[in-house]
Design a protein around this motif. Structure first.
Motif, PDB file in Angstrom:
ATOM      1  N   ALA A   1      25.864  95.957 -21.086  1.00 47.45           N
ATOM      2  CA  ALA A   1      25.760  95.911 -22.542  1.00 47.45           C
ATOM      3  C   ALA A   1      26.894  95.149 -23.208  1.00 47.45           C
ATOM      4  O   ALA A   1      26.774  94.755 -24.369  1.00 47.45           O
ATOM      5  N   LEU A   2      28.002  94.919 -22.485  1.00 47.91           N
ATOM      6  CA  LEU A   2      29.185  94.375 -23.147  1.00 47.91           C
ATOM      7  C   LEU A   2      29.956  93.452 -22.226  1.00 47.91           C
ATOM      8  O   LEU A   2      30.199  93.772 -21.055  1.00 47.91           O
ATOM      9  N   LYS A   3      30.348  92.299 -22.787  1.00 45.23           N
ATOM     10  CA  LYS A   3      31.198  91.344 -22.086  1.00 45.23           C
ATOM     11  C   LYS A   3      32.409  91.044 -22.962  1.00 45.23           C
ATOM     12  O   LYS A   3      32.348  91.154 -24.186  1.00 45.23           O
ATOM     13  N   SER A   4      33.495  90.638 -22.314  1.00 42.51           N
ATOM     14  CA  SER A   4      34.682  90.251 -23.069  1.00 42.51           C
ATOM     15  C   SER A   4      35.219  88.931 -22.539  1.00 42.51           C
ATOM     16  O   SER A   4      35.077  88.616 -21.346  1.00 42.51           O
ATOM     17  N   GLU A   5      35.834  88.169 -23.434  1.00 45.56           N
ATOM     18  CA  GLU A   5      36.514  86.925 -23.089  1.00 45.56           C
ATOM     19  C   GLU A   5      37.883  86.935 -23.764  1.00 45.56           C
ATOM     20  O   GLU A   5      37.988  87.223 -24.958  1.00 45.56           O
ATOM     21  N   ILE A   6      38.891  86.632 -22.998  1.00 46.46           N
ATOM     22  CA  ILE A   6      40.247  86.504 -23.533  1.00 46.46           C
ATOM     23  C   ILE A   6      40.764  85.125 -23.163  1.00 46.46           C
ATOM     24  O   ILE A   6      40.730  84.737 -21.993  1.00 46.46           O
ATOM     25  N   ILE A   7      41.216  84.382 -24.173  1.00 47.92           N
ATOM     26  CA  ILE A   7      41.734  83.033 -23.957  1.00 47.92           C
ATOM     27  C   ILE A   7      43.126  82.966 -24.575  1.00 47.92           C
ATOM     28  O   ILE A   7      43.308  83.275 -25.758  1.00 47.92           O
ATOM     29  N   ALA A   8      44.101  82.547 -23.789  1.00 43.77           N
ATOM     30  CA  ALA A   8      45.465  82.360 -24.291  1.00 43.77           C
ATOM     31  C   ALA A   8      45.946  80.983 -23.859  1.00 43.77           C
ATOM     32  O   ALA A   8      45.652  80.527 -22.753  1.00 43.77           O
ATOM     33  N   SER A   9      46.683  80.321 -24.739  1.00 40.21           N
ATOM     34  CA  SER A   9      47.171  78.987 -24.413  1.00 40.21           C
ATOM     35  C   SER A   9      48.532  78.757 -25.039  1.00 40.21           C
ATOM     36  O   SER A   9      48.894  79.392 -26.035  1.00 40.21           O
TER      37      SER A   9
ATOM     38  N   SER B   1      27.777  90.880 -26.871  1.00 37.02           N
ATOM     39  CA  SER B   1      26.729  91.773 -26.372  1.00 37.02           C
ATOM     40  C   SER B   1      26.153  91.232 -25.078  1.00 37.02           C
ATOM     41  O   SER B   1      25.984  90.025 -24.890  1.00 37.02           O
ATOM     42  N   GLY B   2      25.870  92.157 -24.153  1.00 41.06           N
ATOM     43  CA  GLY B   2      25.166  91.815 -22.931  1.00 41.06           C
ATOM     44  C   GLY B   2      23.674  92.005 -23.083  1.00 41.06           C
ATOM     45  O   GLY B   2      23.162  92.252 -24.191  1.00 41.06           O
ATOM     46  N   GLU B   3      22.974  91.932 -21.974  1.00 42.05           N
ATOM     47  CA  GLU B   3      21.522  91.974 -22.023  1.00 42.05           C
ATOM     48  C   GLU B   3      21.014  93.289 -22.598  1.00 42.05           C
ATOM     49  O   GLU B   3      20.014  93.320 -23.326  1.00 42.05           O
ATOM     50  N   THR B   4      21.712  94.394 -22.305  1.00 45.26           N
ATOM     51  CA  THR B   4      21.253  95.693 -22.815  1.00 45.26           C
ATOM     52  C   THR B   4      22.053  96.144 -24.036  1.00 45.26           C
ATOM     53  O   THR B   4      21.894  97.284 -24.495  1.00 45.26           O
ATOM     54  N   GLY B   5      22.899  95.267 -24.546  1.00 45.16           N
ATOM     55  CA  GLY B   5      23.744  95.645 -25.672  1.00 45.16           C
ATOM     56  C   GLY B   5      23.281  95.102 -27.005  1.00 45.16           C
ATOM     57  O   GLY B   5      24.018  95.179 -28.003  1.00 45.16           O
ATOM     58  N   LYS B   6      22.105  94.558 -27.055  1.00 46.82           N
ATOM     59  CA  LYS B   6      21.594  94.037 -28.320  1.00 46.82           C
ATOM     60  C   LYS B   6      21.323  95.178 -29.291  1.00 46.82           C
ATOM     61  O   LYS B   6      21.024  96.302 -28.879  1.00 46.82           O
ATOM     62  N   ILE B   7      21.433  94.865 -30.563  1.00 47.78           N
ATOM     63  CA  ILE B   7      21.250  95.874 -31.602  1.00 47.78           C
ATOM     64  C   ILE B   7      19.976  95.602 -32.392  1.00 47.78           C
ATOM     65  O   ILE B   7      19.292  94.608 -32.150  1.00 47.78           O
ATOM     66  N   PHE B   8      19.689  96.485 -33.341  1.00 45.04           N
ATOM     67  CA  PHE B   8      18.499  96.364 -34.195  1.00 45.04           C
ATOM     68  C   PHE B   8      17.226  96.246 -33.346  1.00 45.04           C
ATOM     69  O   PHE B   8      16.563  95.212 -33.316  1.00 45.04           O
TER      70      PHE B   8
ATOM     71  N   SER C   1      16.868  93.333 -30.762  1.00 45.05           N
ATOM     72  CA  SER C   1      16.474  92.005 -31.249  1.00 45.05           C
ATOM     73  C   SER C   1      17.667  91.080 -31.510  1.00 45.05           C
ATOM     74  O   SER C   1      17.481  89.873 -31.691  1.00 45.05           O
ATOM     75  N   THR C   2      18.888  91.623 -31.515  1.00 45.89           N
ATOM     76  CA  THR C   2      20.015  90.863 -32.050  1.00 45.89           C
ATOM     77  C   THR C   2      21.198  90.820 -31.086  1.00 45.89           C
ATOM     78  O   THR C   2      21.765  91.874 -30.740  1.00 45.89           O
ATOM     79  N   GLU C   3      21.562  89.626 -30.668  1.00 51.11           N
ATOM     80  CA  GLU C   3      22.815  89.428 -29.963  1.00 51.11           C
ATOM     81  C   GLU C   3      23.954  89.430 -30.985  1.00 51.11           C
ATOM     82  O   GLU C   3      23.764  89.003 -32.126  1.00 51.11           O
ATOM     83  N   TRP C   4      25.125  89.902 -30.574  1.00 49.57           N
ATOM     84  CA  TRP C   4      26.234  89.960 -31.518  1.00 49.57           C
ATOM     85  C   TRP C   4      27.534  89.546 -30.828  1.00 49.57           C
ATOM     86  O   TRP C   4      27.660  89.563 -29.603  1.00 49.57           O
ATOM     87  N   LEU C   5      28.499  89.208 -31.673  1.00 55.80           N
ATOM     88  CA  LEU C   5      29.817  88.786 -31.183  1.00 55.80           C
ATOM     89  C   LEU C   5      30.851  89.185 -32.219  1.00 55.80           C
ATOM     90  O   LEU C   5      30.637  89.032 -33.424  1.00 55.80           O
TER      91      LEU C   5
ATOM     92  N   THR D   1      25.949  87.055 -35.445  1.00 55.72           N
ATOM     93  CA  THR D   1      24.746  87.680 -34.894  1.00 55.72           C
ATOM     94  C   THR D   1      23.656  86.640 -34.765  1.00 55.72           C
ATOM     95  O   THR D   1      23.576  85.693 -35.568  1.00 55.72           O
ATOM     96  N   ALA D   2      22.816  86.812 -33.771  1.00 54.27           N
ATOM     97  CA  ALA D   2      21.633  85.963 -33.578  1.00 54.27           C
ATOM     98  C   ALA D   2      20.433  86.878 -33.406  1.00 54.27           C
ATOM     99  O   ALA D   2      20.311  87.573 -32.383  1.00 54.27           O
ATOM    100  N   THR D   3      19.560  86.899 -34.420  1.00 52.70           N
ATOM    101  CA  THR D   3      18.451  87.848 -34.456  1.00 52.70           C
ATOM    102  C   THR D   3      17.130  87.126 -34.203  1.00 52.70           C
ATOM    103  O   THR D   3      16.808  86.146 -34.891  1.00 52.70           O
ATOM    104  N   ALA D   4      16.390  87.613 -33.216  1.00 52.55           N
ATOM    105  CA  ALA D   4      15.053  87.078 -32.938  1.00 52.55           C
ATOM    106  C   ALA D   4      14.070  87.700 -33.923  1.00 52.55           C
ATOM    107  O   ALA D   4      13.595  88.827 -33.725  1.00 52.55           O
ATOM    108  N   LEU D   5      13.792  86.988 -35.013  1.00 56.72           N
ATOM    109  CA  LEU D   5      12.848  87.502 -36.013  1.00 56.72           C
ATOM    110  C   LEU D   5      11.446  87.565 -35.447  1.00 56.72           C
ATOM    111  O   LEU D   5      10.674  88.492 -35.755  1.00 56.72           O
ATOM    112  N   THR D   6      11.093  86.563 -34.656  1.00 55.97           N
ATOM    113  CA  THR D   6       9.859  86.567 -33.880  1.00 55.97           C
ATOM    114  C   THR D   6      10.205  86.003 -32.506  1.00 55.97           C
ATOM    115  O   THR D   6      11.372  85.693 -32.223  1.00 55.97           O
TER     116      THR D   6
END
Length: 687
Positions: free
Chosen positions: A281-289, A340-347, A350-354, A392-397
């Motif tokens: 359900a959840l992924k993380s990315e950490i970037i330092a430079s 959000s991972g594959e099982t972490g979508k909301i609504f 329908s909705t990927e989030w970050l 967020t990216a929501t699949a309306l259809t």
């Protein structure tokens, strides 16, 4: 010509014999989530390692003509500043400056110092057009350029490459990568490039006063800690010691400067990125430079030598001065993202989030050594950006997706200098995007977007300016875009079209005024002012067609209309600077046999104004490039040429002043010329 056209037509008719010849999938990696270029709802150009090799591009500036509505300004040994859709800076002398186009190399921020944009062992260059108000914020008002070098691989591979060309040019490079163990992968790449450059200093009898001397080294390590965690580390070194002797009174390639300039940059950089799949359900990315750069840029301001007017009517009119800028710049960034991972979508799934947090801290120390200063000028310019962002990216259809992004950024800046000027600023900036995309089948999509970008305001530091000219306001931009992308003929033809309209509020424009010195020469004061507003609109079209298994044709077209709208400015109603009305490129790659291939390119752009403070213009340009290659097994050999018609064209220009005492400083236009006709031979061995 008729014979060539008939041959191409015959090849096109026979295309059905190669129905399974498809164009390779290109993935955009510089946005929050990777996406197929044909499915990403954004106007973007992507250049692969193969294309970089086909053009024998040593530097980013030798690729940009392939991207519609993208331009650059030289004014140094290399392109340091870039313009996208007519928006972007063109030079820098004293502080402060806030760039409009972000430049990221292997997750390290090099915005404003594009000299390090060398292309050896680069895997992909991505150009995102339009404000990146969610993705990158304050330094990406016009767009972003992301350069990604080759990554470590699971199998041992590498290559050695050498080039010899005219003007005593050569480059030698090697890259190798592979596994150290099952968990550790590496890659190392080093290249040295040298050239005398394209100017002759006839006064000093030197052919290398405008030379290139560029060393680039990269090392990468990937640790696959587990199935869920991988860590990438990269180290970057650039040692650039180029000459800068580019301007003459007659706009020729024959300099008479007695103190040729230089353009140096010594950069060390480091980045680390951790990708952790916490759960399904959840992924993380950490970037330092972190990067540290010592930059020195200096030039002979009079472009001539002492004694030029001895015994001539202009005796007593000439001047001699040298202007030198030494900078020490340190930049550190940290970015944290939760996705959000594959099982972490909301609504209802329908909705990927970050969600994300970004911190950037940059300090720049300047020391200016200038003939007309009684003592060296010094300044410190420190900026800190803190931002939170969400998307967020929501699949309306099943076919319709709505993307909503927002970024809130706290911009803090502190400036102080030797003239006892001490200024602090702190402002909150907002940006984001709203995108609606519709994939009406697997091979076609359309999209519409509204994006808000911003660039922080600041202070002009020259004490001779009036009170009303000492500061300038934050610029905001609303960008509206309609786009369509299609994959046709069984994915042998790909097209990408974008129509855009940009409304700029409190448009920041570079201005200057001149004043005569006692010796008759001219001194300049540069400053940034706000125009009331500006309009930028146009289109970008890119297409690639795999005509047959042997023939591929690619084309790009940019059309751009720009306006400055402020009755208080003398250039109101005129086109914006470095914004050509059209740009085009066409390339044909034909594989004659398994070993032989030929490539032919044509590229060009309309004329454009050099500055927003005067009416001097660059002429339009049309260039022809070609390459013939022979490859067998792991060996390849190519003969190539650029600018085959040897056209003179400008990459920087100044006007509205005189610098030639021989005509008593009559106002003229002065230009820095781009690369002349050049032939070269390159060889490589891959394993």
């Amino acid at each position: 010509m008729k014979t060539l056209c008939k041959s191409l037509l015959a090849l096109s008719i026979s295309a059905s014999a190669f129905a399974n010849t498809q164009i390779e999938t290109v993935v955009v990696t510089s946005d929050f989530r990777e996406a197929n270029l044909q499915q990403a709802p954004v106007s973007a150009s992507v250049f692969s390692a193969e294309l970089i090799a086909q053009r024998h591009a040593q530097h980013l500036e030798q690729l940009l003509a392939m991207a519609p509505n993208v331009n650059f300004a030289s004014g140094s040994s290399r392109a340091r500043y870039f313009q996208i859709r007519g928006i972007g800076e063109r030079s820098q002398f004293i502080e402060p400056i806030n760039p409009s186009v972000g430049v990221i190399i292997d997750d390290v921020d090099f915005t404003g110092i594009g000299t390090v944009g060398t292309m050896f062992d680069v895997e992909q260059v991505e150009i995102l057009r339009g404000p990146q108000g969610t993705r990158y914020g304050a330094n990406a008002l016009a767009g972003m350029i992301a350069i990604q070098s080759q990554a470590p691989s699971e199998t041992l591979n590498g290559y050695i490459e050498a080039t010899v060309a005219e003007y005593d040019s050569y480059s030698v490079g090697a890259a190798v990568g592979g596994p150290i163990s099952d968990e550790l992968l590496y890659r190392v790449a080093v290249q040295q490039h040298e050239s005398d450059g394209y100017m002759d200093n006839v006064f000093l009898n030197k052919e290398d006063s405008n030379n290139f001397d560029e060393l680039t080294a990269r090392a990468k390590l990937r640790w696959i800690a587990s199935d869920d965690l991988s860590i990438d580390m990269s180290v970057f070194k650039a040692d650039i010691d180029n000459g800068y002797d580019a301007f003459t009174f007659d706009n020729s390639r024959n300099s008479i400067a007695d103190q040729p300039g230089h353009d140096k940059q010594d950069t060390n950089a480091f980045a680390i990125k951790a990708d952790w799949v916490i759960s399904s359900a959840l992924k993380s990315e950490i970037i330092a430079s972190y990067s540290s750069s010592d930059i020195e840029y200096g030039y002979d301001e009079d472009w001539s030598y002492v004694g030029l007017c001895a015994g001539a009517p202009c005796d007593g009119w000439e001047y001699s001065s040298f202007d030198n800028y030494l900078r020490e710049r340190e930049t550190g960034t940290v970015e944290l993202r939760l996705l959000s991972g594959e099982t972490g979508k909301i609504f209802n799934n329908s909705t990927e989030w970050l969600l994300g947090f970004y911190l950037r801290d940059q300090s720049e120390e300047l020391e200016r050594e200038y003939t007309y200063l009684s003592s060296n000028f010094t300044s410190d310019f420190d900026t800190t950006n803190q931002a939170i962002f969400a998307e967020t990216a929501t699949a309306l259809t099943q076919k319709l997706t709505l993307t909503v992004g927002l970024r809130v950024e706290d911009w803090q800046a502190q400036y102080d200098d030797a003239n006892a000027l001490d200024i602090e600023s702190d402002e909150t900036l907002y940006g984001g995007r709203l995108v609606l995309d519709y994939a009406y089948n697997d091979d076609a999509m359309i999209y519409a977007s509204i994006a808000r970008g911003y660039k922080a305001g600041g202070v002009n530091t020259d004490g001779t300016l009036t009170a009303k000219d000492r500061d300038f306001e934050t610029e905001y931009q609303w960008a509206y875009e309609l786009g369509a992308k299609h994959s046709l003929l069984d994915n042998r033809l790909q097209t990408r079209l974008a129509l855009f309209y940009t409304q700029r509020k409190d448009q920041q424009v570079k201005a200057s005024f001149s004043a005569p010195r006692n010796d008759g020469s001219t001194t300049f004061t540069d400053f940034i002012a706000n125009a009331g507003q500006g309009k930028n609109y146009g289109l970008e079209l890119e297409a690639i067609y795999q005509v047959t298994q042997q023939l591929q044709v690619a084309a790009a077209l940019g059309w751009l209309e720009t306006k400055i709208e402020d009755d208080a400015l003398s250039v109101s109603g005129r086109d914006q600077a470095h914004a050509p009305n059209y740009q085009y490129s066409v390339a044909m790659q034909y594989d004659i046999s398994d070993a032989w291939s030929v490539r032919l390119e044509a590229e060009g752009k309309d004329g454009y104004y050099f500055s927003d403070s005067h009416d001097s213009r660059a002429d339009k340009q049309d260039l022809i490039n070609a390459k013939v290659s022979y490859a067998i097994d792991s060996w390849s050999l190519s003969l190539w040429g650029r600018n085959l018609t040897d056209e003179d064209y400008a990459v920087r220009g100044f006007g509205g002043f005189g610098n030639n005492p021989q005509n008593f400083y009559e106002s003229e236009t002065y230009t820095q010329l781009g690369e002349p006709r050049i032939y070269g031979v390159s060889a490589s061995y891959k394993f």
